[in-house]
Motif scaffolding. Sequence first.
Motif, PDB file in Angstrom:
ATOM      1  N   TRP A 164     -21.401 -43.591 -20.926  1.00 19.68           N
ATOM      2  CA  TRP A 164     -22.446 -44.455 -20.365  1.00 19.68           C
ATOM      3  C   TRP A 164     -23.532 -44.717 -21.429  1.00 19.68           C
ATOM      4  CZ3 TRP A 164     -26.130 -42.852 -15.798  1.00 19.68           C
ATOM      5  CH2 TRP A 164     -26.708 -44.000 -15.246  1.00 19.68           C
ATOM      6  N   GLU A 165     -23.906 -43.660 -22.138  1.00 18.32           N
ATOM      7  CA  GLU A 165     -24.906 -43.790 -23.209  1.00 18.32           C
ATOM      8  C   GLU A 165     -24.424 -44.754 -24.291  1.00 18.32           C
ATOM      9  OE1 GLU A 165     -27.421 -40.849 -26.180  1.00 18.32           O
ATOM     10  OE2 GLU A 165     -25.370 -40.272 -25.626  1.00 18.32           O
ATOM     11  N   ARG A 166     -23.147 -44.635 -24.719  1.00 20.24           N
ATOM     12  CA  ARG A 166     -22.583 -45.551 -25.727  1.00 20.24           C
ATOM     13  C   ARG A 166     -22.596 -46.990 -25.236  1.00 20.24           C
ATOM     14  NH1 ARG A 166     -18.979 -41.487 -26.433  1.00 20.24           N
ATOM     15  NH2 ARG A 166     -17.510 -42.468 -25.022  1.00 20.24           N
ATOM     16  N   ASP A 167     -22.218 -47.191 -23.974  1.00 23.27           N
ATOM     17  CA  ASP A 167     -22.204 -48.553 -23.418  1.00 23.27           C
ATOM     18  C   ASP A 167     -23.606 -49.168 -23.408  1.00 23.27           C
ATOM     19  OD1 ASP A 167     -19.489 -48.326 -23.010  1.00 23.27           O
ATOM     20  OD2 ASP A 167     -19.647 -47.929 -20.845  1.00 23.27           O
ATOM     21  N   ILE A 168     -24.567 -48.374 -22.987  1.00 18.49           N
ATOM     22  CA  ILE A 168     -25.945 -48.872 -22.941  1.00 18.49           C
ATOM     23  C   ILE A 168     -26.445 -49.158 -24.356  1.00 18.49           C
ATOM     24  CG2 ILE A 168     -28.335 -48.247 -22.390  1.00 18.49           C
ATOM     25  CD1 ILE A 168     -27.200 -46.688 -19.958  1.00 18.49           C
ATOM     26  N   GLN A 169     -26.145 -48.260 -25.299  1.00 16.49           N
ATOM     27  CA  GLN A 169     -26.569 -48.464 -26.690  1.00 16.49           C
ATOM     28  C   GLN A 169     -25.935 -49.727 -27.268  1.00 16.49           C
ATOM     29  OE1 GLN A 169     -28.919 -46.717 -28.528  1.00 16.49           O
ATOM     30  NE2 GLN A 169     -28.646 -48.497 -29.839  1.00 16.49           N
ATOM     31  N   ASN A 170     -24.664 -49.958 -26.982  1.00 13.81           N
ATOM     32  CA  ASN A 170     -23.981 -51.170 -27.463  1.00 13.81           C
ATOM     33  C   ASN A 170     -24.606 -52.424 -26.873  1.00 13.81           C
ATOM     34  OD1 ASN A 170     -22.216 -49.710 -29.060  1.00 13.81           O
ATOM     35  ND2 ASN A 170     -20.601 -49.657 -27.510  1.00 13.81           N
ATOM     36  N   GLU A 171     -24.899 -52.373 -25.573  1.00 12.79           N
ATOM     37  CA  GLU A 171     -25.526 -53.521 -24.924  1.00 12.79           C
ATOM     38  C   GLU A 171     -26.930 -53.773 -25.487  1.00 12.79           C
ATOM     39  OE1 GLU A 171     -26.555 -55.260 -20.451  1.00 12.79           O
ATOM     40  OE2 GLU A 171     -25.604 -53.297 -20.652  1.00 12.79           O
ATOM     41  N   LEU A 172     -27.668 -52.697 -25.716  1.00  9.85           N
ATOM     42  CA  LEU A 172     -29.001 -52.819 -26.299  1.00  9.85           C
ATOM     43  C   LEU A 172     -28.935 -53.437 -27.702  1.00  9.85           C
ATOM     44  CD1 LEU A 172     -32.039 -52.252 -26.086  1.00  9.85           C
ATOM     45  CD2 LEU A 172     -31.573 -49.961 -26.993  1.00  9.85           C
TER      46      LEU A 172
END
Length: 164
Positions: free
Chosen positions: A11-19
């Motif tokens: 979830w953290e990786r997905d959010i970081q990628n989206e950011l």
Amino acid sequence: MTERLDELSAWERDIQNELTEVSSDLESLLSRRDHLQAKLDLVRVLKNLERGAESGGGMDSASARPRQTTAERIGETVAAILDERGDPMHVSDIRAAMASRGVPVPGRGTDANVIVHLSRKPDVFVRTSRGTYGLAKWSRRKRGLAGSRSTQSNATPVEGERHD
């Protein structure tokens, strides 16, 4: 427990990628906005030049005096904008107000160009906080009031009045 940590890490990786993606899009949009603002400023300059050519050339027809320098025009415009607002403004808001009045900012037309003009007139403009400017006369008034207030601090307090 490990499964939950793996899920949170994903979830953290997905959010970081989206950011990262949104930040990249934002940089592109901000660059495009600055480019369009510069183009708009240039069109407004051309319109003003065209109006000047139609009204008779190098003299300001309203007062029959030579035209203002760019620095004078910017100084007067920003002073009028701040005076009308009555409060300090961020430099980006000042630049937008200038553009809406058809007064272009020389150079690349960025906030930095406005700051250069403001900093050259410390007797007129003061930096009140980062990127925010006001009129020097406001600070002088406040200093004058502060001076008169300090003389009041020695007076006997009125009942219910606080003197800090």
